[in-house]
Write a protein that holds these residues in place. Structure first.
Motif, PDB file in Angstrom:
ATOM      1  N   VAL A 258      19.026  -6.442  -2.944  1.00 37.10           N
ATOM      2  CA  VAL A 258      19.808  -7.199  -2.051  1.00 37.10           C
ATOM      3  C   VAL A 258      19.029  -7.437  -0.615  1.00 37.10           C
ATOM      4  O   VAL A 258      18.865  -8.290  -0.055  1.00 37.10           O
ATOM      5  CB  VAL A 258      21.044  -6.750  -1.812  1.00 37.10           C
ATOM      6  N   GLY A 259      17.805  -6.308  -0.484  1.00 34.48           N
ATOM      7  CA  GLY A 259      17.108  -6.546   0.453  1.00 34.48           C
ATOM      8  C   GLY A 259      15.816  -7.309  -0.166  1.00 34.48           C
ATOM      9  O   GLY A 259      15.718  -7.505  -1.442  1.00 34.48           O
ATOM     10  N   TYR A 260      15.018  -7.699   0.729  1.00 35.03           N
ATOM     11  CA  TYR A 260      13.717  -8.575   0.291  1.00 35.03           C
ATOM     12  C   TYR A 260      12.424  -7.943   0.945  1.00 35.03           C
ATOM     13  O   TYR A 260      12.429  -7.954   2.151  1.00 35.03           O
ATOM     14  CB  TYR A 260      13.632  -9.687  -0.041  1.00 35.03           C
ATOM     15  N   ALA A 261      11.576  -7.434   0.182  1.00 31.07           N
ATOM     16  CA  ALA A 261      10.137  -6.926   0.729  1.00 31.07           C
ATOM     17  C   ALA A 261       9.532  -8.136   1.376  1.00 31.07           C
ATOM     18  O   ALA A 261       9.461  -9.149   0.714  1.00 31.07           O
ATOM     19  CB  ALA A 261       9.365  -6.196  -0.317  1.00 31.07           C
ATOM     20  N   LYS A 262       9.029  -7.679   2.539  1.00 33.33           N
ATOM     21  CA  LYS A 262       8.066  -8.921   3.162  1.00 33.33           C
ATOM     22  C   LYS A 262       6.694  -8.940   2.840  1.00 33.33           C
ATOM     23  O   LYS A 262       6.000  -9.896   3.368  1.00 33.33           O
ATOM     24  CB  LYS A 262       8.077  -8.484   4.839  1.00 33.33           C
ATOM     25  N   GLU A 263       6.278  -8.218   1.869  1.00 31.18           N
ATOM     26  CA  GLU A 263       4.885  -8.240   1.097  1.00 31.18           C
ATOM     27  C   GLU A 263       5.117  -8.102  -0.192  1.00 31.18           C
ATOM     28  O   GLU A 263       6.030  -7.768  -0.715  1.00 31.18           O
ATOM     29  CB  GLU A 263       3.963  -7.241   1.879  1.00 31.18           C
ATOM     30  N   LYS A 264       4.028  -8.184  -0.921  1.00 29.89           N
ATOM     31  CA  LYS A 264       3.811  -8.062  -2.234  1.00 29.89           C
ATOM     32  C   LYS A 264       4.162  -6.805  -2.671  1.00 29.89           C
ATOM     33  O   LYS A 264       3.615  -5.846  -2.087  1.00 29.89           O
ATOM     34  CB  LYS A 264       2.414  -8.820  -2.990  1.00 29.89           C
ATOM     35  N   VAL A 265       4.840  -6.637  -3.840  1.00 30.51           N
ATOM     36  CA  VAL A 265       5.163  -5.268  -4.534  1.00 30.51           C
ATOM     37  C   VAL A 265       4.425  -5.020  -5.760  1.00 30.51           C
ATOM     38  O   VAL A 265       4.774  -5.781  -6.714  1.00 30.51           O
ATOM     39  CB  VAL A 265       6.499  -4.880  -4.734  1.00 30.51           C
ATOM     40  N   ALA A 266       3.815  -3.825  -5.959  1.00 33.95           N
ATOM     41  CA  ALA A 266       3.146  -3.613  -7.141  1.00 33.95           C
ATOM     42  C   ALA A 266       3.975  -2.517  -8.011  1.00 33.95           C
ATOM     43  O   ALA A 266       4.414  -1.587  -7.390  1.00 33.95           O
ATOM     44  CB  ALA A 266       1.797  -2.903  -6.869  1.00 33.95           C
ATOM     45  N   TYR A 267       4.196  -2.682  -9.270  1.00 31.83           N
ATOM     46  CA  TYR A 267       5.083  -1.729 -10.063  1.00 31.83           C
ATOM     47  C   TYR A 267       4.320  -1.311 -11.321  1.00 31.83           C
ATOM     48  O   TYR A 267       3.260  -1.943 -11.736  1.00 31.83           O
ATOM     49  CB  TYR A 267       6.187  -2.821 -10.659  1.00 31.83           C
ATOM     50  N   GLU A 268       4.816  -0.248 -11.812  1.00 30.53           N
ATOM     51  CA  GLU A 268       4.247   0.506 -12.933  1.00 30.53           C
ATOM     52  C   GLU A 268       5.244  -0.226 -14.043  1.00 30.53           C
ATOM     53  O   GLU A 268       6.278   0.547 -14.217  1.00 30.53           O
ATOM     54  CB  GLU A 268       4.466   2.131 -12.780  1.00 30.53           C
ATOM     55  N   THR A 269       4.867  -1.203 -14.597  1.00 30.99           N
ATOM     56  CA  THR A 269       5.718  -1.961 -15.333  1.00 30.99           C
ATOM     57  C   THR A 269       6.309  -1.411 -16.448  1.00 30.99           C
ATOM     58  O   THR A 269       7.226  -1.687 -17.260  1.00 30.99           O
ATOM     59  CB  THR A 269       5.395  -3.402 -15.782  1.00 30.99           C
ATOM     60  N   ARG A 270       5.600  -0.232 -17.051  1.00 27.02           N
ATOM     61  CA  ARG A 270       5.974   0.409 -18.109  1.00 27.02           C
ATOM     62  C   ARG A 270       7.230   0.747 -18.195  1.00 27.02           C
ATOM     63  O   ARG A 270       8.005   1.015 -19.282  1.00 27.02           O
ATOM     64  CB  ARG A 270       5.004   1.203 -18.932  1.00 27.02           C
ATOM     65  N   PHE A 271       7.842   1.205 -17.040  1.00 26.70           N
ATOM     66  CA  PHE A 271       9.067   1.747 -16.805  1.00 26.70           C
ATOM     67  C   PHE A 271      10.266   0.996 -17.033  1.00 26.70           C
ATOM     68  O   PHE A 271      11.036   1.104 -17.512  1.00 26.70           O
ATOM     69  CB  PHE A 271       9.129   2.441 -15.381  1.00 26.70           C
ATOM     70  N   PHE A 272       9.830  -0.644 -16.890  1.00 31.77           N
ATOM     71  CA  PHE A 272      10.811  -1.568 -17.152  1.00 31.77           C
ATOM     72  C   PHE A 272      11.128  -1.422 -18.698  1.00 31.77           C
ATOM     73  O   PHE A 272      12.318  -1.604 -19.076  1.00 31.77           O
ATOM     74  CB  PHE A 272      10.231  -2.874 -16.948  1.00 31.77           C
ATOM     75  N   LEU A 273      10.127  -1.353 -19.649  1.00 31.87           N
ATOM     76  CA  LEU A 273      10.430  -1.285 -20.916  1.00 31.87           C
ATOM     77  C   LEU A 273      10.850   0.140 -21.669  1.00 31.87           C
ATOM     78  O   LEU A 273      11.789   0.035 -22.199  1.00 31.87           O
ATOM     79  CB  LEU A 273       8.850  -1.678 -21.824  1.00 31.87           C
ATOM     80  N   MET A 274      10.049   1.144 -20.945  1.00 32.63           N
ATOM     81  CA  MET A 274      10.498   2.465 -21.568  1.00 32.63           C
ATOM     82  C   MET A 274      12.044   2.542 -21.121  1.00 32.63           C
ATOM     83  O   MET A 274      12.773   3.384 -22.131  1.00 32.63           O
ATOM     84  CB  MET A 274       9.642   3.585 -21.028  1.00 32.63           C
ATOM     85  N   LYS A 275      12.616   2.329 -20.051  1.00 30.27           N
ATOM     86  CA  LYS A 275      13.657   2.666 -19.789  1.00 30.27           C
ATOM     87  C   LYS A 275      14.895   1.545 -20.028  1.00 30.27           C
ATOM     88  O   LYS A 275      16.165   1.773 -19.902  1.00 30.27           O
ATOM     89  CB  LYS A 275      14.004   2.737 -18.145  1.00 30.27           C
ATOM     90  N   GLU A 276      14.340   0.572 -20.630  1.00 34.66           N
ATOM     91  CA  GLU A 276      14.994  -0.851 -20.705  1.00 34.66           C
ATOM     92  C   GLU A 276      16.264  -1.116 -19.650  1.00 34.66           C
ATOM     93  O   GLU A 276      17.306  -1.190 -20.060  1.00 34.66           O
ATOM     94  CB  GLU A 276      15.638  -0.760 -22.074  1.00 34.66           C
ATOM     95  N   ILE A 277      15.595  -1.149 -18.636  1.00 38.92           N
ATOM     96  CA  ILE A 277      16.401  -1.135 -17.396  1.00 38.92           C
ATOM     97  C   ILE A 277      16.634  -3.019 -17.204  1.00 38.92           C
ATOM     98  O   ILE A 277      16.058  -3.666 -17.586  1.00 38.92           O
ATOM     99  CB  ILE A 277      15.731  -0.749 -16.067  1.00 38.92           C
ATOM    100  N   ASP A 278      17.828  -3.310 -16.548  1.00 35.50           N
ATOM    101  CA  ASP A 278      18.023  -4.473 -15.957  1.00 35.50           C
ATOM    102  C   ASP A 278      17.716  -4.485 -14.485  1.00 35.50           C
ATOM    103  O   ASP A 278      18.167  -3.580 -13.553  1.00 35.50           O
ATOM    104  CB  ASP A 278      19.517  -4.793 -15.947  1.00 35.50           C
ATOM    105  N   ILE A 279      16.841  -5.366 -14.240  1.00 35.16           N
ATOM    106  CA  ILE A 279      16.595  -5.546 -12.651  1.00 35.16           C
ATOM    107  C   ILE A 279      17.313  -7.111 -12.228  1.00 35.16           C
ATOM    108  O   ILE A 279      16.814  -8.036 -12.857  1.00 35.16           O
ATOM    109  CB  ILE A 279      15.001  -5.845 -12.445  1.00 35.16           C
ATOM    110  N   ARG A 280      18.112  -7.181 -11.303  1.00 33.38           N
ATOM    111  CA  ARG A 280      18.834  -8.190 -10.786  1.00 33.38           C
ATOM    112  C   ARG A 280      18.637  -8.641  -9.349  1.00 33.38           C
ATOM    113  O   ARG A 280      18.437  -7.399  -8.502  1.00 33.38           O
ATOM    114  CB  ARG A 280      20.347  -8.028 -11.195  1.00 33.38           C
ATOM    115  N   GLY A 281      18.564  -9.635  -8.773  1.00 30.27           N
ATOM    116  CA  GLY A 281      18.722 -10.054  -7.576  1.00 30.27           C
ATOM    117  C   GLY A 281      20.171 -10.338  -7.081  1.00 30.27           C
ATOM    118  O   GLY A 281      20.827 -10.770  -7.813  1.00 30.27           O
ATOM    119  N   SER A 282      20.481 -10.478  -5.841  1.00 32.72           N
ATOM    120  CA  SER A 282      21.786 -10.590  -5.428  1.00 32.72           C
ATOM    121  C   SER A 282      21.507 -11.225  -4.046  1.00 32.72           C
ATOM    122  O   SER A 282      20.872 -10.761  -3.210  1.00 32.72           O
ATOM    123  CB  SER A 282      22.387  -9.187  -5.047  1.00 32.72           C
TER     124      SER A 282
END
Length: 343
Positions: A258-282
């Motif tokens: 619900v907040g938004y970062a003021k600069e680009k964010v780098a992720y370790e994207t393997r956790f998206f898949l390994m955890k099979e998480i949902d990422i949602r904006g609000s």
């Protein structure tokens, strides 16, 4: 009539504008309180790309109906206490067609893309007016910012008995806390301000973690137990907390930004898949979120005393903005009282 104007970065003034009168289908609202929003602060700082100057701020609104234009619906009457849904959607984009006007591609919010309400009167379409009985005018101005947090909780699909982590205890984070508690969740909140954490505990947070002194990951692991927290709501808008939300959430959990970062964010994207998480904006809130907050505030009349840091008069409004800019951590919610007649 006088209106407060943000004339440019770090420049405020009072300017005279015409007193409005309601057109057909409009209501004229006499303003009682306006809450300063983070978007107002960013406009003052010159950091809001959606704003052109000069701009009258103010979209956290309480007041009373002073007059009604022709064709006003029968449920509205002069003298009613009201709050305002300050978003104006286009009705034609994909979000609007899906019944999600808060995410309108062409949204205009009062005090941001269009003039706000920091003046004695404002006219708005009657469909934006929400009459509310039995609440203090001061607390009505809390409905919009808290509803943004409630909407984040709805986006997270929080259910009774789940464990929810809220990163950030500004007013939006506190709204998320209250929304999660209302749904019967257990809550852990994180901030770097001891005063804000104290407010969160006073509002019912189960655990409060000071990120400046404590190991957040260890505290969340203890709180979440073997499964971990089912939802993490990020209400800071910083690179570190964007990444942290992914690390903290349980497998198959939900992360809501619900907040938004003021600069680009780098992720370790393997956790998206390994955890099979949902990422949602609000984004923003809906009329339904407003109604849920109103119900909450009606049954928790002391919440406003906890959340509001300062009430300034209309004459003091410029200095209140300057003070907030100089020490943002010292304030959770700054309110401007327009004429001193309201409770």
């Amino acid at each position: 009539m006088r209106a407060l104007s943000i004339d440019g970065p770090s420049r405020l003034s009072f300017r005279e504008i015409p007193e409005p009168s309601p057109r057909s289908g409009e209501a004229m609202i006499e303003i009682a309180y306006i809450g300063y929003c983070g978007s107002d602060l960013n406009s003052f700082r010159g950091l809001n790309p959606l704003v052109s100057y000069p701009r009258i701020p103010g979209h956290e609104i309480s007041g009373m109906i002073a007059a009604l234009g022709e064709g006003a619906p029968g449920h509205l009457a002069v003298g009613q206490s009201v709050t305002i849904l300050p978003y104006f959607n286009c009705g034609a984009c994909n979000a609007c067609r899906l019944g999600r006007p808060n995410a309108c591609k062409n949204n205009e919010t009062m005090g941001v893309q269009r003039e706000g309400a920091l003046a004695r009167f404002v006219c708005v379409p009657c469909e934006k007016v929400i009459p509310v009985d039995g609440m203090r005018q001061r607390d009505l101005a809390l409905v919009e910012p808290l509803a943004v947090g409630f909407h984040a909780v709805a986006r997270a699909d929080v259910a009774k008995g789940e464990r929810v982590v809220v990163l950030g205890c500004g007013v939006i984070g506190l709204g998320a806390l209250l929304g999660a508690k209302r749904r019967g969740a257990e809550t852990l909140v994180v901030d770097v301000s001891a005063a804000k954490l104290e407010r969160a505990l006073a509002l019912g947070a189960d655990v409060a973690v000071d990120a400046s002194r404590e190991d957040v990951a260890a505290a969340v692991a203890k709180f979440g137990g073997a499964m971990g927290p089912q939802a993490v709501i990020e209400a800071v808008g910083a690179t570190q907390t964007f990444q942290q939300a992914i690390d903290l959430v349980a497998s198959c959990g939900r992360v809501v930004y619900v907040g938004y970062a003021k600069e680009k964010v780098a992720y370790e994207t393997r956790f998206f898949l390994m955890k099979e998480i949902d990422i949602r904006g609000s984004r923003g809130s809906t009329r339904e979120d407003f109604e849920h907050v109103i119900d909450y505030l009606r049954s928790h009349s002391g919440a406003g005393d906890v959340i509001i840091s300062r009430i300034a008069s209309f004459d003091e409004a410029p200095q209140a903005m300057i003070d907030w800019d100089r020490d943002p951590g010292a304030f959770t919610k700054v309110m401007i009282e327009l004429d001193g007649r309201h409770g």
